[in-house]
Motif scaffolding. Sequence first.
Motif, PDB file in Angstrom:
ATOM      1  N   GLY A   1      -2.601  -1.928  -2.616  1.00  0.00           N
ATOM      2  CA  GLY A   1      -2.760  -3.136  -1.818  1.00  0.00           C
ATOM      3  C   GLY A   1      -3.193  -2.850  -0.396  1.00  0.00           C
ATOM      4  N   LEU A   2      -2.829  -1.696   0.101  1.00  0.00           N
ATOM      5  CA  LEU A   2      -3.168  -1.318   1.469  1.00  0.00           C
ATOM      6  C   LEU A   2      -4.669  -1.270   1.663  1.00  0.00           C
ATOM      7  CD1 LEU A   2      -2.451  -0.114   4.258  1.00  0.00           C
ATOM      8  CD2 LEU A   2      -2.504   2.108   3.186  1.00  0.00           C
ATOM      9  N   ARG A   3      -5.363  -0.679   0.738  1.00  0.00           N
ATOM     10  CA  ARG A   3      -6.801  -0.534   0.881  1.00  0.00           C
ATOM     11  C   ARG A   3      -7.497  -1.893   0.818  1.00  0.00           C
ATOM     12  NH1 ARG A   3      -6.260   4.373  -2.935  1.00  0.00           N
ATOM     13  NH2 ARG A   3      -5.901   6.015  -1.427  1.00  0.00           N
ATOM     14  N   THR A   4      -7.039  -2.760  -0.031  1.00  0.00           N
ATOM     15  CA  THR A   4      -7.648  -4.071  -0.152  1.00  0.00           C
ATOM     16  C   THR A   4      -7.436  -4.877   1.118  1.00  0.00           C
ATOM     17  OG1 THR A   4      -7.196  -4.021  -2.501  1.00  0.00           O
ATOM     18  CG2 THR A   4      -7.724  -6.147  -1.558  1.00  0.00           C
ATOM     19  N   ARG A   5      -6.213  -4.848   1.647  1.00  0.00           N
ATOM     20  CA  ARG A   5      -5.947  -5.603   2.867  1.00  0.00           C
ATOM     21  C   ARG A   5      -6.724  -5.053   4.047  1.00  0.00           C
ATOM     22  NH1 ARG A   5       0.365  -5.781   3.150  1.00  0.00           N
ATOM     23  NH2 ARG A   5       0.110  -3.916   1.934  1.00  0.00           N
ATOM     24  N   SER A   6      -6.929  -3.740   4.112  1.00  0.00           N
ATOM     25  CA  SER A   6      -7.661  -3.180   5.246  1.00  0.00           C
ATOM     26  C   SER A   6      -9.123  -3.613   5.206  1.00  0.00           C
ATOM     27  CB  SER A   6      -7.544  -1.659   5.277  1.00  0.00           C
ATOM     28  OG  SER A   6      -8.146  -1.085   4.156  1.00  0.00           O
ATOM     29  N   SER A   7      -9.707  -3.759   4.012  1.00  0.00           N
ATOM     30  CA  SER A   7     -11.088  -4.212   3.960  1.00  0.00           C
ATOM     31  C   SER A   7     -11.179  -5.686   4.357  1.00  0.00           C
ATOM     32  CB  SER A   7     -11.692  -3.993   2.579  1.00  0.00           C
ATOM     33  OG  SER A   7     -11.070  -4.796   1.620  1.00  0.00           O
TER      34      SER A   7
ATOM     35  N   THR B   1      -3.650   2.067   9.676  1.00  0.00           N
ATOM     36  CA  THR B   1      -2.277   2.291  10.129  1.00  0.00           C
ATOM     37  C   THR B   1      -1.591   0.973  10.446  1.00  0.00           C
ATOM     38  OG1 THR B   1      -2.980   4.393  11.073  1.00  0.00           O
ATOM     39  CG2 THR B   1      -0.858   3.534  11.796  1.00  0.00           C
ATOM     40  N   ALA B   2      -2.313   0.065  11.099  1.00  0.00           N
ATOM     41  CA  ALA B   2      -1.737  -1.242  11.431  1.00  0.00           C
ATOM     42  C   ALA B   2      -1.394  -2.021  10.166  1.00  0.00           C
ATOM     43  CB  ALA B   2      -2.712  -2.039  12.292  1.00  0.00           C
ATOM     44  N   VAL B   3      -2.265  -1.969   9.176  1.00  0.00           N
ATOM     45  CA  VAL B   3      -2.008  -2.670   7.915  1.00  0.00           C
ATOM     46  C   VAL B   3      -0.823  -2.051   7.191  1.00  0.00           C
ATOM     47  CG1 VAL B   3      -2.961  -3.140   5.633  1.00  0.00           C
ATOM     48  CG2 VAL B   3      -4.339  -3.535   7.653  1.00  0.00           C
ATOM     49  N   GLU B   4      -0.719  -0.724   7.228  1.00  0.00           N
ATOM     50  CA  GLU B   4       0.402  -0.051   6.584  1.00  0.00           C
ATOM     51  C   GLU B   4       1.720  -0.422   7.257  1.00  0.00           C
ATOM     52  OE1 GLU B   4       1.703   4.412   5.121  1.00  0.00           O
ATOM     53  OE2 GLU B   4       0.066   4.181   6.546  1.00  0.00           O
ATOM     54  N   ASP B   5       1.731  -0.450   8.598  1.00  0.00           N
ATOM     55  CA  ASP B   5       2.940  -0.849   9.326  1.00  0.00           C
ATOM     56  C   ASP B   5       3.317  -2.290   9.011  1.00  0.00           C
ATOM     57  OD1 ASP B   5       3.019   1.652  10.417  1.00  0.00           O
ATOM     58  OD2 ASP B   5       2.118   1.052  12.342  1.00  0.00           O
ATOM     59  N   GLU B   6       2.303  -3.144   8.911  1.00  0.00           N
ATOM     60  CA  GLU B   6       2.524  -4.551   8.580  1.00  0.00           C
ATOM     61  C   GLU B   6       3.134  -4.683   7.183  1.00  0.00           C
ATOM     62  OE1 GLU B   6      -0.660  -7.866   7.870  1.00  0.00           O
ATOM     63  OE2 GLU B   6      -0.687  -7.230   9.979  1.00  0.00           O
ATOM     64  N   GLY B   7       2.649  -3.869   6.251  1.00  0.00           N
ATOM     65  CA  GLY B   7       3.174  -3.880   4.885  1.00  0.00           C
ATOM     66  C   GLY B   7       4.603  -3.390   4.826  1.00  0.00           C
ATOM     67  N   GLU B   8       4.951  -2.398   5.641  1.00  0.00           N
ATOM     68  CA  GLU B   8       6.330  -1.900   5.674  1.00  0.00           C
ATOM     69  C   GLU B   8       7.269  -2.957   6.232  1.00  0.00           C
ATOM     70  OE1 GLU B   8       6.255   1.722   7.864  1.00  0.00           O
ATOM     71  OE2 GLU B   8       5.242   2.844   6.268  1.00  0.00           O
TER      72      GLU B   8
ATOM     73  N   ASP C   1       6.854  -6.176   5.985  1.00  0.00           N
ATOM     74  CA  ASP C   1       7.004  -7.188   4.937  1.00  0.00           C
ATOM     75  C   ASP C   1       8.000  -6.720   3.877  1.00  0.00           C
ATOM     76  OD1 ASP C   1       5.175  -8.731   6.254  1.00  0.00           O
ATOM     77  OD2 ASP C   1       3.483  -8.204   4.935  1.00  0.00           O
ATOM     78  N   ASP C   2       7.954  -5.430   3.533  1.00  0.00           N
ATOM     79  CA  ASP C   2       8.881  -4.880   2.538  1.00  0.00           C
ATOM     80  C   ASP C   2      10.314  -4.946   3.038  1.00  0.00           C
ATOM     81  OD1 ASP C   2       6.778  -4.357   0.870  1.00  0.00           O
ATOM     82  OD2 ASP C   2       6.642  -2.209   1.392  1.00  0.00           O
ATOM     83  N   GLU C   3      10.528  -4.654   4.339  1.00  0.00           N
ATOM     84  CA  GLU C   3      11.882  -4.701   4.896  1.00  0.00           C
ATOM     85  C   GLU C   3      12.412  -6.129   4.907  1.00  0.00           C
ATOM     86  OE1 GLU C   3      11.701  -2.884   8.705  1.00  0.00           O
ATOM     87  OE2 GLU C   3      11.208  -0.901   7.912  1.00  0.00           O
ATOM     88  N   GLU C   4      11.548  -7.101   5.210  1.00  0.00           N
ATOM     89  CA  GLU C   4      11.984  -8.494   5.217  1.00  0.00           C
ATOM     90  C   GLU C   4      12.313  -8.966   3.807  1.00  0.00           C
ATOM     91  OE1 GLU C   4       8.971 -10.790   7.094  1.00  0.00           O
ATOM     92  OE2 GLU C   4       9.219  -9.793   9.040  1.00  0.00           O
ATOM     93  N   ALA C   5      11.570  -8.481   2.828  1.00  0.00           N
ATOM     94  CA  ALA C   5      11.809  -8.890   1.437  1.00  0.00           C
ATOM     95  C   ALA C   5      13.142  -8.368   0.923  1.00  0.00           C
ATOM     96  CB  ALA C   5      10.674  -8.405   0.544  1.00  0.00           C
ATOM     97  N   LYS C   6      13.568  -7.173   1.417  1.00  0.00           N
ATOM     98  CA  LYS C   6      14.830  -6.595   0.981  1.00  0.00           C
ATOM     99  C   LYS C   6      16.015  -7.348   1.552  1.00  0.00           C
ATOM    100  CE  LYS C   6      13.108  -1.915   0.299  1.00  0.00           C
ATOM    101  NZ  LYS C   6      13.154  -0.538   0.780  1.00  0.00           N
ATOM    102  N   GLU C   7      15.841  -7.947   2.706  1.00  0.00           N
ATOM    103  CA  GLU C   7      16.963  -8.652   3.353  1.00  0.00           C
ATOM    104  C   GLU C   7      17.275  -9.983   2.760  1.00  0.00           C
ATOM    105  OE1 GLU C   7      15.973  -8.862   7.451  1.00  0.00           O
ATOM    106  OE2 GLU C   7      16.205  -6.738   7.745  1.00  0.00           O
TER     107      GLU C   7
END
Length: 136
Positions: A3-9, A121-128, A130-136
């Motif tokens: 998903g990271l690669r798709t979002r970066s494009s 890198t910005a997209v990867e940080d954004e994805g991380e 989102d993952d942390e918010e989903a766990k909460e």
Amino acid sequence: MPGLRTRSSLNMRPRLKRSGKLETGHFKELAPYDPDWYYTRAAAVARHIYLRKSVGIGALSKLHGGRNRRGNRPSHHADASASVQRKVCQSLEKIGVLELSDTDGRHISQDNQRDLDRIATAVEDEGEDDDEEAKE
């Protein structure tokens, strides 16, 4: 991280649109529905070349090709229009994203390599986040 690669494009598409067309292959019957399809294709080409060292027009045509439906005969792969790929690469060269290689097609310029690294890198940080918010 597919998903990271798709979002970066997709994140690169507005940048290409700021700096700046038809049927995309003989096997297609209709033109693209999206009015911004050219910029989406340009972002996809830039991403593809970013992930590899250098790529030629033929490889991009094969990548963006699709299924040629031949009636009751079996379907086969058909390459996309090389003209579209060439125009996209020329547009990316014009704004300085790509450079023409001496031997193997085109590659990302050094300045834009850094820009694309920053976007990824910005997209990867954004994805991380989102993952942390989903766990909460």
